[in-house]
Design a protein around this motif. Sequence first.
Motif, PDB file in Angstrom:
ATOM      1  N   PHE A 151       0.861  -1.058   0.043  1.00 51.63           N
ATOM      2  CA  PHE A 151       0.145  -0.092  -0.250  1.00 51.63           C
ATOM      3  C   PHE A 151       0.767   1.231  -0.114  1.00 51.63           C
ATOM      4  CE2 PHE A 151      -3.034  -2.774   2.466  1.00 51.63           C
ATOM      5  CZ  PHE A 151      -3.349  -3.474   1.222  1.00 51.63           C
ATOM      6  N   GLN A 152       2.022   1.133   0.396  1.00 46.80           N
ATOM      7  CA  GLN A 152       2.714   2.279   0.633  1.00 46.80           C
ATOM      8  C   GLN A 152       3.647   2.682  -0.812  1.00 46.80           C
ATOM      9  OE1 GLN A 152       3.853   4.801   3.273  1.00 46.80           O
ATOM     10  NE2 GLN A 152       4.237   5.567   1.198  1.00 46.80           N
ATOM     11  N   ARG A 153       3.697   1.302  -1.532  1.00 46.61           N
ATOM     12  CA  ARG A 153       4.312   1.369  -2.891  1.00 46.61           C
ATOM     13  C   ARG A 153       3.381   2.165  -3.683  1.00 46.61           C
ATOM     14  NH1 ARG A 153       9.910   0.717  -2.560  1.00 46.61           N
ATOM     15  NH2 ARG A 153      10.346  -1.447  -1.395  1.00 46.61           N
ATOM     16  N   VAL A 154       1.957   1.652  -3.681  1.00 42.95           N
ATOM     17  CA  VAL A 154       1.095   2.397  -4.558  1.00 42.95           C
ATOM     18  C   VAL A 154       0.955   3.898  -4.155  1.00 42.95           C
ATOM     19  CG1 VAL A 154      -1.212   2.231  -5.040  1.00 42.95           C
ATOM     20  CG2 VAL A 154      -0.273  -0.001  -4.910  1.00 42.95           C
ATOM     21  N   ALA A 155       1.040   4.133  -2.750  1.00 42.38           N
ATOM     22  CA  ALA A 155       0.767   5.492  -2.353  1.00 42.38           C
ATOM     23  C   ALA A 155       1.803   6.465  -2.866  1.00 42.38           C
ATOM     24  CB  ALA A 155       0.868   5.657  -0.940  1.00 42.38           C
ATOM     25  N   ASP A 156       3.105   5.908  -3.150  1.00 52.21           N
ATOM     26  CA  ASP A 156       4.250   6.695  -3.830  1.00 52.21           C
ATOM     27  C   ASP A 156       4.031   7.053  -5.225  1.00 52.21           C
ATOM     28  OD1 ASP A 156       5.389   6.895  -1.395  1.00 52.21           O
ATOM     29  OD2 ASP A 156       6.687   5.041  -1.887  1.00 52.21           O
ATOM     30  N   VAL A 157       3.005   6.233  -5.879  1.00 51.17           N
ATOM     31  CA  VAL A 157       2.891   6.358  -7.306  1.00 51.17           C
ATOM     32  C   VAL A 157       1.591   7.030  -7.707  1.00 51.17           C
ATOM     33  CG1 VAL A 157       4.682   4.713  -8.235  1.00 51.17           C
ATOM     34  CG2 VAL A 157       2.182   4.107  -7.944  1.00 51.17           C
ATOM     35  N   THR A 158       0.906   7.314  -6.642  1.00 52.69           N
ATOM     36  CA  THR A 158      -0.440   7.774  -6.814  1.00 52.69           C
ATOM     37  C   THR A 158      -0.545   9.494  -6.934  1.00 52.69           C
ATOM     38  OG1 THR A 158      -1.517   5.755  -5.975  1.00 52.69           O
ATOM     39  CG2 THR A 158      -3.034   7.843  -6.039  1.00 52.69           C
ATOM     40  N   SER A 159      -1.201  10.042  -7.617  1.00 51.78           N
ATOM     41  CA  SER A 159      -1.365  11.600  -7.762  1.00 51.78           C
ATOM     42  C   SER A 159      -2.100  12.044  -6.347  1.00 51.78           C
ATOM     43  CB  SER A 159      -2.046  11.998  -9.014  1.00 51.78           C
ATOM     44  OG  SER A 159      -3.459  11.705  -9.007  1.00 51.78           O
ATOM     45  N   ALA A 160      -1.919  13.225  -5.866  1.00 49.54           N
ATOM     46  CA  ALA A 160      -2.416  13.804  -4.843  1.00 49.54           C
ATOM     47  C   ALA A 160      -3.944  13.694  -4.861  1.00 49.54           C
ATOM     48  CB  ALA A 160      -1.952  15.030  -4.494  1.00 49.54           C
ATOM     49  N   ASP A 161      -4.821  13.916  -5.834  1.00 52.03           N
ATOM     50  CA  ASP A 161      -5.902  13.710  -6.089  1.00 52.03           C
ATOM     51  C   ASP A 161      -6.434  12.389  -6.432  1.00 52.03           C
ATOM     52  OD1 ASP A 161      -5.319  14.004  -8.485  1.00 52.03           O
ATOM     53  OD2 ASP A 161      -6.691  15.422  -8.958  1.00 52.03           O
ATOM     54  N   GLY A 162      -5.383  11.360  -6.580  1.00 52.39           N
ATOM     55  CA  GLY A 162      -5.739  10.091  -6.958  1.00 52.39           C
ATOM     56  C   GLY A 162      -6.563   9.418  -6.034  1.00 52.39           C
ATOM     57  N   VAL A 163      -7.040   7.994  -6.644  1.00 52.37           N
ATOM     58  CA  VAL A 163      -7.737   6.948  -5.637  1.00 52.37           C
ATOM     59  C   VAL A 163      -6.880   5.647  -6.082  1.00 52.37           C
ATOM     60  CG1 VAL A 163      -9.278   6.739  -7.649  1.00 52.37           C
ATOM     61  CG2 VAL A 163      -9.863   6.351  -5.031  1.00 52.37           C
ATOM     62  N   PHE A 164      -7.109   4.946  -4.638  1.00 53.54           N
ATOM     63  CA  PHE A 164      -6.429   3.406  -4.781  1.00 53.54           C
ATOM     64  C   PHE A 164      -7.769   2.648  -4.441  1.00 53.54           C
ATOM     65  CE2 PHE A 164      -3.940  -0.055  -2.030  1.00 53.54           C
ATOM     66  CZ  PHE A 164      -4.078  -0.595  -3.322  1.00 53.54           C
ATOM     67  N   PHE A 165      -8.018   1.715  -4.933  1.00 50.88           N
ATOM     68  CA  PHE A 165      -9.233   0.968  -5.016  1.00 50.88           C
ATOM     69  C   PHE A 165      -8.869  -0.604  -5.400  1.00 50.88           C
ATOM     70  CE2 PHE A 165      -9.944   1.907  -9.484  1.00 50.88           C
ATOM     71  CZ  PHE A 165     -10.331   1.090  -9.807  1.00 50.88           C
ATOM     72  N   GLY A 166      -9.517  -1.399  -4.732  1.00 50.46           N
ATOM     73  CA  GLY A 166      -9.445  -2.822  -4.868  1.00 50.46           C
ATOM     74  C   GLY A 166     -10.521  -3.844  -4.143  1.00 50.46           C
ATOM     75  N   ALA A 167     -10.273  -5.198  -4.179  1.00 52.65           N
ATOM     76  CA  ALA A 167     -10.860  -6.133  -3.327  1.00 52.65           C
ATOM     77  C   ALA A 167     -10.104  -7.291  -3.155  1.00 52.65           C
ATOM     78  CB  ALA A 167     -12.143  -6.423  -4.238  1.00 52.65           C
ATOM     79  N   THR A 168     -10.461  -7.780  -1.914  1.00 54.14           N
ATOM     80  CA  THR A 168      -9.316  -9.033  -1.564  1.00 54.14           C
ATOM     81  C   THR A 168     -10.463 -10.063  -1.036  1.00 54.14           C
ATOM     82  OG1 THR A 168      -7.333  -9.819  -0.654  1.00 54.14           O
ATOM     83  CG2 THR A 168      -8.730  -8.048   0.362  1.00 54.14           C
ATOM     84  N   ALA A 169      -9.951 -11.321  -0.810  1.00 53.14           N
ATOM     85  CA  ALA A 169     -10.828 -12.281  -0.135  1.00 53.14           C
ATOM     86  C   ALA A 169     -10.300 -12.307   1.430  1.00 53.14           C
ATOM     87  CB  ALA A 169     -10.631 -13.699  -0.712  1.00 53.14           C
ATOM     88  N   LEU A 170     -10.872 -12.446   2.294  1.00 56.83           N
ATOM     89  CA  LEU A 170     -10.895 -12.500   3.778  1.00 56.83           C
ATOM     90  C   LEU A 170     -10.709 -13.964   4.245  1.00 56.83           C
ATOM     91  CD1 LEU A 170     -13.137  -9.621   4.947  1.00 56.83           C
ATOM     92  CD2 LEU A 170     -10.802  -9.588   4.531  1.00 56.83           C
TER      93      LEU A 170
END
Length: 227
Positions: A146-165
């Motif tokens: 999640f930190q790796r993704v934050a580093d390549v996302t624009s300031a007004d960007g969004v990270f989304f997804g889904a995962t099995a629990l």
Amino acid sequence: MVQVSQFTQEELDGAGPYTPGLLRVYDRIVLGINNKVVWRCETTHLLDQYSRLSSVVHLDIGPGTGYLLEREPFGAAGTPVVELVDLSVHALEEASRRLRKRGIEARAHYGSVLGELPVNQRFGSVAASLLMHCVPGTWSEKGRAFQRVADVTSADGVFFGATALAEPATPPSRAVGGYFRAHNAFDDPRDDLDGLRYALDRAWSDVSVTSVGRTALWTARGPRRST
């Protein structure tokens, strides 16, 4: 040229089962039967995320067959920028092929979400759908992604997804999870909702997590970049 040695054996093992044979049945088995019967979260929920949150400059990590990407609206752009990251060459090839059917030439990168992402720009949207339960480790270790993704996302960007629990477990989920863990494709026996939320909160300032059946869906904004 990417050196395979930079990835752990666990990461490489997780990508190994995604052969052309598996990808041929992936949409029908995983996105169809498995999502509905085992994880109790129909693929329409994932498609809704793509429809609402995708941008004209998009990064997809773990694109699978490209089924979700093929249906992504990409805003109003005539020629969106789409980049893909995966440790499965076969998945990268299949997702790229499906995007070409829409006239989109995606840039495909061989890489892992746990390492520095092999891209050279920031994105308005980043997706990681049905990926994190395949990533090795606990939420503390997976949280590096999640930190790796934050580093390549624009300031007004969004990270989304889904995962099995891991919970609530059912007889079908135990059977399917056991099969994929035996084949090194899943590493999710400790994946819980609270751990996911905590890991996301460390890298993002505005996080929303919901659960549908055995699946967690998230939206994260406000990247807390390390660089």
